[in-house]
Every structure is written in structure tokens, then in C-alpha cells.
Design a protein around this motif. Structure first.
Motif, PDB file in Angstrom:
ATOM      1  N   LEU A  35      -8.048  -7.165   3.060  1.00  0.00           N
ATOM      2  CA  LEU A  35      -8.788  -8.422   3.183  1.00  0.00           C
ATOM      3  C   LEU A  35      -8.284  -9.487   2.219  1.00  0.00           C
ATOM      4  N   SER A  36      -7.762  -9.050   1.102  1.00  0.00           N
ATOM      5  CA  SER A  36      -7.190  -9.967   0.118  1.00  0.00           C
ATOM      6  C   SER A  36      -6.111  -9.221  -0.644  1.00  0.00           C
ATOM      7  N   GLU A  37      -4.899  -9.741  -0.659  1.00  0.00           N
ATOM      8  CA  GLU A  37      -3.799  -9.086  -1.365  1.00  0.00           C
ATOM      9  C   GLU A  37      -3.795  -9.407  -2.851  1.00  0.00           C
ATOM     10  N   GLN A  38      -4.304 -10.565  -3.211  1.00  0.00           N
ATOM     11  CA  GLN A  38      -4.265 -11.005  -4.601  1.00  0.00           C
ATOM     12  C   GLN A  38      -5.434 -10.414  -5.386  1.00  0.00           C
ATOM     13  N   VAL A  39      -5.136  -9.926  -6.585  1.00  0.00           N
ATOM     14  CA  VAL A  39      -6.131  -9.275  -7.437  1.00  0.00           C
ATOM     15  C   VAL A  39      -6.203 -10.023  -8.762  1.00  0.00           C
ATOM     16  N   THR A  40      -7.399 -10.448  -9.109  1.00  0.00           N
ATOM     17  CA  THR A  40      -7.599 -11.117 -10.396  1.00  0.00           C
ATOM     18  C   THR A  40      -7.811 -10.056 -11.483  1.00  0.00           C
ATOM     19  N   PRO A  41      -7.672 -10.435 -12.731  1.00  0.00           N
ATOM     20  CA  PRO A  41      -7.905  -9.467 -13.811  1.00  0.00           C
ATOM     21  C   PRO A  41      -9.309  -8.846 -13.755  1.00  0.00           C
ATOM     22  N   GLU A  42     -10.303  -9.620 -13.333  1.00  0.00           N
ATOM     23  CA  GLU A  42     -11.669  -9.105 -13.251  1.00  0.00           C
ATOM     24  C   GLU A  42     -11.821  -8.055 -12.144  1.00  0.00           C
ATOM     25  N   GLN A  43     -11.009  -8.123 -11.126  1.00  0.00           N
ATOM     26  CA  GLN A  43     -11.098  -7.202  -9.993  1.00  0.00           C
ATOM     27  C   GLN A  43     -10.173  -5.994 -10.141  1.00  0.00           C
ATOM     28  N   ARG A  44      -9.313  -6.032 -11.099  1.00  0.00           N
ATOM     29  CA  ARG A  44      -8.245  -5.037 -11.220  1.00  0.00           C
ATOM     30  C   ARG A  44      -8.751  -3.602 -11.307  1.00  0.00           C
ATOM     31  N   ALA A  45      -9.788  -3.335 -12.057  1.00  0.00           N
ATOM     32  CA  ALA A  45     -10.283  -1.961 -12.237  1.00  0.00           C
ATOM     33  C   ALA A  45     -10.697  -1.338 -10.907  1.00  0.00           C
ATOM     34  N   ARG A  46     -11.390  -2.099 -10.062  1.00  0.00           N
ATOM     35  CA  ARG A  46     -11.811  -1.563  -8.748  1.00  0.00           C
ATOM     36  C   ARG A  46     -10.611  -1.270  -7.857  1.00  0.00           C
ATOM     37  N   VAL A  47      -9.637  -2.168  -7.859  1.00  0.00           N
ATOM     38  CA  VAL A  47      -8.461  -1.961  -7.014  1.00  0.00           C
ATOM     39  C   VAL A  47      -7.617  -0.805  -7.552  1.00  0.00           C
ATOM     40  N   GLU A  48      -7.507  -0.676  -8.860  1.00  0.00           N
ATOM     41  CA  GLU A  48      -6.786   0.459  -9.428  1.00  0.00           C
ATOM     42  C   GLU A  48      -7.442   1.779  -9.040  1.00  0.00           C
ATOM     43  N   LYS A  49      -8.764   1.809  -8.967  1.00  0.00           N
ATOM     44  CA  LYS A  49      -9.457   3.014  -8.514  1.00  0.00           C
ATOM     45  C   LYS A  49      -9.103   3.307  -7.061  1.00  0.00           C
ATOM     46  N   ALA A  50      -9.061   2.284  -6.227  1.00  0.00           N
ATOM     47  CA  ALA A  50      -8.674   2.468  -4.824  1.00  0.00           C
ATOM     48  C   ALA A  50      -7.253   3.022  -4.730  1.00  0.00           C
ATOM     49  N   VAL A  51      -6.360   2.513  -5.552  1.00  0.00           N
ATOM     50  CA  VAL A  51      -4.980   3.009  -5.575  1.00  0.00           C
ATOM     51  C   VAL A  51      -4.958   4.484  -5.968  1.00  0.00           C
ATOM     52  N   ARG A  52      -5.692   4.841  -7.002  1.00  0.00           N
ATOM     53  CA  ARG A  52      -5.746   6.248  -7.457  1.00  0.00           C
ATOM     54  C   ARG A  52      -6.387   7.160  -6.423  1.00  0.00           C
ATOM     55  N   ASP A  53      -7.401   6.663  -5.713  1.00  0.00           N
ATOM     56  CA  ASP A  53      -8.139   7.492  -4.759  1.00  0.00           C
ATOM     57  C   ASP A  53      -7.389   7.749  -3.458  1.00  0.00           C
ATOM     58  N   CYS A  54      -6.353   6.982  -3.177  1.00  0.00           N
ATOM     59  CA  CYS A  54      -5.629   7.133  -1.911  1.00  0.00           C
ATOM     60  C   CYS A  54      -4.933   8.498  -1.869  1.00  0.00           C
ATOM     61  N   PRO A  55      -5.330   9.372  -0.935  1.00  0.00           N
ATOM     62  CA  PRO A  55      -4.748  10.714  -0.890  1.00  0.00           C
ATOM     63  C   PRO A  55      -3.288  10.736  -0.451  1.00  0.00           C
ATOM     64  N   ARG A  56      -2.826   9.689   0.194  1.00  0.00           N
ATOM     65  CA  ARG A  56      -1.440   9.629   0.677  1.00  0.00           C
ATOM     66  C   ARG A  56      -0.539   8.790  -0.241  1.00  0.00           C
ATOM     67  N   HIS A  57      -1.113   8.276  -1.325  1.00  0.00           N
ATOM     68  CA  HIS A  57      -0.367   7.432  -2.267  1.00  0.00           C
ATOM     69  C   HIS A  57       0.302   6.262  -1.547  1.00  0.00           C
TER      70      HIS A  57
END
Length: 64
Positions: A35-57
């Protein structure tokens, strides 16, 4: 920062949606949508969790 998806690896498991629903959506055809490719510093922690949670990397973050 920018979200990068390796579409060859993505299986649209939806774990990224749970971690960051304002960035990812899986539709009724099991297709992932960023939905949005750009990540602000305030949003980074949530997106990093999504990256870590992806089972297919299939997700990563890159500097713009």
C-alpha cells in the motif's frame, strides 16, 4: 527507507499484513499488495517486524 518485495519468493501468507496492515494487504485472490513503499522513521519498527515475520524472506528494506 523503501519496502522491497521479491515477488518470486512471495506466497502472500499474510504475516506481513498482521504486523503492518497499513503497508500490506492480501486480496481475495491471495495476491499481496504494498500500500505504501516509503517508510518513515516512525513506521520503521512495524515494517521491520513484517520483514522478519515473512516465512519466505520475500521482504526487505532498502535505503532510497
Amino acid at each position: 527507507m523503501k519496502i522491497v518485495v521479491d515477488w518470486d519468493r512471495c506466497e502472500a501468507n499474510g504475516l506481513c499484513v498482521r504486523a503492518a496492515p497499513d503497508f500490506f494487504r492480501v486480496d481475495e485472490k491471495d495476491t499481496l499488495h504494498v500500500l505504501s513503499e516509503q517508510v518513515t522513521p516512525e513506521q520503521r519498527a512495524r515494517v521491520e517486524k513484517a520483514v522478519r515475520d515473512c516465512p519466505r524472506h520475500a521482504l526487505s528494506l532498502s535505503e532510497d
